[in-house]
Write a protein that holds these residues in place. Structure first.
Motif, mmCIF file in Angstrom:
data_model
loop_
_atom_site.group_PDB
_atom_site.id
_atom_site.type_symbol
_atom_site.label_atom_id
_atom_site.label_comp_id
_atom_site.label_asym_id
_atom_site.label_seq_id
_atom_site.Cartn_x
_atom_site.Cartn_y
_atom_site.Cartn_z
ATOM 1 N N ASP A 18 0.843 -1.189 0.000
ATOM 2 C CA ASP A 18 0.000 0.000 0.000
ATOM 3 C C ASP A 18 0.880 1.241 0.000
ATOM 4 O OD1 ASP A 18 0.888 0.413 2.622
ATOM 5 O OD2 ASP A 18 -0.851 -0.601 3.485
ATOM 6 N N GLU A 19 0.251 2.404 -0.113
ATOM 7 C CA GLU A 19 1.012 3.644 -0.264
ATOM 8 C C GLU A 19 1.903 3.923 0.945
ATOM 9 O OE1 GLU A 19 0.260 8.301 -1.584
ATOM 10 O OE2 GLU A 19 -1.404 6.902 -1.378
ATOM 11 N N GLY A 20 1.405 3.608 2.144
ATOM 12 C CA GLY A 20 2.189 3.850 3.349
ATOM 13 C C GLY A 20 3.419 2.969 3.419
ATOM 14 N N ALA A 21 3.266 1.682 3.103
ATOM 15 C CA ALA A 21 4.386 0.754 3.177
ATOM 16 C C ALA A 21 5.423 1.027 2.100
ATOM 17 C CB ALA A 21 3.882 -0.678 3.065
ATOM 18 N N ALA A 22 4.985 1.554 0.954
ATOM 19 C CA ALA A 22 5.891 1.761 -0.170
ATOM 20 C C ALA A 22 7.040 2.695 0.187
ATOM 21 C CB ALA A 22 5.112 2.326 -1.361
ATOM 22 N N LYS A 23 6.772 3.677 1.004
ATOM 23 C CA LYS A 23 7.795 4.675 1.330
ATOM 24 C C LYS A 23 8.960 4.091 2.132
ATOM 25 C CE LYS A 23 4.789 8.761 1.223
ATOM 26 N NZ LYS A 23 3.793 8.146 0.393
ATOM 27 N N SER A 24 8.726 2.982 2.826
ATOM 28 C CA SER A 24 9.770 2.416 3.678
ATOM 29 C C SER A 24 10.464 1.223 3.039
ATOM 30 C CB SER A 24 9.168 1.978 5.023
ATOM 31 O OG SER A 24 8.209 0.948 4.829
ATOM 32 N N MET A 25 10.130 0.925 1.773
ATOM 33 C CA MET A 25 10.683 -0.258 1.131
ATOM 34 C C MET A 25 11.750 0.117 0.112
ATOM 35 S SD MET A 25 7.462 -2.807 0.703
ATOM 36 C CE MET A 25 8.603 -4.163 0.514
ATOM 37 N N ASN A 26 12.768 -0.731 0.012
ATOM 38 C CA ASN A 26 13.792 -0.566 -1.017
ATOM 39 C C ASN A 26 14.248 -1.949 -1.455
ATOM 40 O OD1 ASN A 26 16.103 -1.446 0.736
ATOM 41 N ND2 ASN A 26 15.526 0.414 1.863
ATOM 42 N N THR A 27 15.083 -1.995 -2.465
ATOM 43 C CA THR A 27 15.459 -3.284 -3.055
ATOM 44 C C THR A 27 16.292 -4.155 -2.127
ATOM 45 O OG1 THR A 27 17.329 -2.171 -4.127
ATOM 46 C CG2 THR A 27 15.329 -2.428 -5.420
ATOM 47 N N THR A 28 16.858 -3.586 -1.092
ATOM 48 C CA THR A 28 17.624 -4.405 -0.147
ATOM 49 C C THR A 28 16.718 -5.109 0.851
ATOM 50 O OG1 THR A 28 17.938 -2.537 1.371
ATOM 51 C CG2 THR A 28 19.612 -2.875 -0.332
ATOM 52 N N THR A 29 15.491 -4.610 1.024
ATOM 53 C CA THR A 29 14.560 -5.242 1.967
ATOM 54 C C THR A 29 13.489 -6.059 1.243
ATOM 55 O OG1 THR A 29 13.139 -3.271 2.002
ATOM 56 C CG2 THR A 29 14.892 -3.399 3.640
ATOM 57 N N MET A 30 13.438 -5.987 -0.060
ATOM 58 C CA MET A 30 12.407 -6.692 -0.830
ATOM 59 C C MET A 30 12.907 -8.100 -1.148
ATOM 60 S SD MET A 30 11.289 -3.471 -3.238
ATOM 61 C CE MET A 30 9.807 -4.173 -3.975
ATOM 62 N N ARG A 31 12.470 -9.078 -0.354
ATOM 63 C CA ARG A 31 12.967 -10.447 -0.467
ATOM 64 C C ARG A 31 11.961 -11.432 -1.042
ATOM 65 N NH1 ARG A 31 18.303 -9.586 -0.213
ATOM 66 N NH2 ARG A 31 18.945 -8.473 1.693
ATOM 67 N N LYS A 32 10.749 -10.984 -1.326
ATOM 68 C CA LYS A 32 9.720 -11.886 -1.839
ATOM 69 C C LYS A 32 9.788 -11.955 -3.363
ATOM 70 C CE LYS A 32 8.269 -12.824 2.249
ATOM 71 N NZ LYS A 32 8.533 -14.155 2.847
ATOM 72 N N ASP A 33 8.992 -12.888 -3.922
ATOM 73 C CA ASP A 33 9.036 -13.116 -5.366
ATOM 74 C C ASP A 33 8.423 -11.971 -6.159
ATOM 75 O OD1 ASP A 33 10.220 -15.697 -5.166
ATOM 76 O OD2 ASP A 33 8.266 -16.560 -4.687
ATOM 77 N N VAL A 34 7.245 -11.536 -5.711
ATOM 78 C CA VAL A 34 6.472 -10.550 -6.469
ATOM 79 C C VAL A 34 5.928 -9.487 -5.518
ATOM 80 C CG1 VAL A 34 4.522 -10.190 -8.042
ATOM 81 C CG2 VAL A 34 5.782 -12.354 -8.107
ATOM 82 N N TYR A 35 6.014 -8.220 -5.936
ATOM 83 C CA TYR A 35 5.421 -7.120 -5.183
ATOM 84 C C TYR A 35 4.365 -6.463 -6.063
ATOM 85 C CZ TYR A 35 8.971 -7.763 -1.638
ATOM 86 O OH TYR A 35 9.734 -8.297 -0.641
ATOM 87 N N ALA A 36 3.157 -6.349 -5.529
ATOM 88 C CA ALA A 36 2.025 -5.828 -6.287
ATOM 89 C C ALA A 36 1.615 -4.464 -5.747
ATOM 90 C CB ALA A 36 0.847 -6.800 -6.204
ATOM 91 N N VAL A 37 1.420 -3.518 -6.657
ATOM 92 C CA VAL A 37 1.119 -2.141 -6.272
ATOM 93 C C VAL A 37 -0.169 -1.692 -6.957
ATOM 94 C CG1 VAL A 37 1.955 0.237 -6.204
ATOM 95 C CG2 VAL A 37 3.588 -1.669 -6.083
ATOM 96 N N PRO A 38 -1.248 -1.448 -6.186
ATOM 97 C CA PRO A 38 -2.454 -0.851 -6.775
ATOM 98 C C PRO A 38 -2.287 0.661 -6.841
ATOM 99 C CG PRO A 38 -2.836 -1.364 -4.467
ATOM 100 C CD PRO A 38 -1.429 -1.808 -4.780
ATOM 101 N N PHE A 39 -2.865 1.282 -7.874
ATOM 102 C CA PHE A 39 -2.767 2.736 -7.997
ATOM 103 C C PHE A 39 -3.866 3.264 -8.917
ATOM 104 C CE2 PHE A 39 -0.262 0.857 -11.350
ATOM 105 C CZ PHE A 39 -0.387 1.695 -12.453
#
Length: 199
Positions: free
Chosen positions: A154-175
């Protein structure tokens, strides 16, 4: 941030799962039938998907880093969600890999519950691992919740995420959502390959 992973369904949910499966099938047929007369061509779907991705990258600068790292991005430029008590959602999109459109897919889902209204929104799925991308390409139909792990950002979580913390297969973003209906998750969704006409 929500994560969907495979888990064996409890016996008490068998009836509910069966009903939801029927609703999903009905929703898929409804969207396919409704779109037959006005289905986008491959060129239109490619263009609409690229424009939607450009809007997302402009709207959320942090997504630009995700796009550079992702193996591919599956973009659904317009998903329509509607219903009353029993509803459904669906839309067509394009898979963009290394800047090129390499395939087309349809997403569809059915749902039960107290819901009323309609809305349109877009979705971008960032495939961060090669195994997840291979699964999408080799599967005749991917039911979210099985196969690759998916995290909805979601929009709130997106601000705290970067490629070093993204460990899952797929990230889905609604907009780009418009309308009054709540809930933009991927629960019960199925993604299948399609073959739109060339022109």
């Amino acid at each position: 941030m929500r994560q969907f992973q495979s888990a064996p369904p409890p016996a008490a949910e068998v009836t509910r799962r069966t009903s939801l499966t029927l609703a999903t099938a009905a929703a898929t047929m409804a969207f396919v039938h409704a779109g037959d007369s006005a289905a986008a061509t491959a060129e239109q779907l490619s263009s609409n998907s690229r424009l939607a991705l450009d809007r997302l990258l402009a709207l959320r600068p942090e997504a630009q880093q995700w796009a550079r790292t992702a193996r591919a991005i599956l973009v659904f430029p317009e998903i329509v969600k509607a219903g009353f008590m029993v509803g459904g959602q669906g839309g067509d999109g394009a898979l963009i890999e290394r800047g090129k459109v390499v395939g087309f897919y349809r997403i569809a889902a059915g749902s039960f519950g107290l819901q009323a209204g309609a809305q349109k929104f877009s979705y971008a799925l960032f495939f961060m691992t090669q195994k997840a991308l291979d699964y999408l390409k080799s599967s005749d139909g991917w039911s979210i919740g099985s196969g690759p792990s998916v995290v909805v950002i979601d929009e709130g979580a997106a601000k705290s995420m970067n490629t070093t913390t993204m460990r899952k297969d797929v990230y889905a973003v609604p907009f780009g959502q418009k309308g009054l209906m709540a809930g933009l998750g991927l629960e019960g969704s199925k993604i299948t390959p399609i073959h739109p006409k060339a022109a």
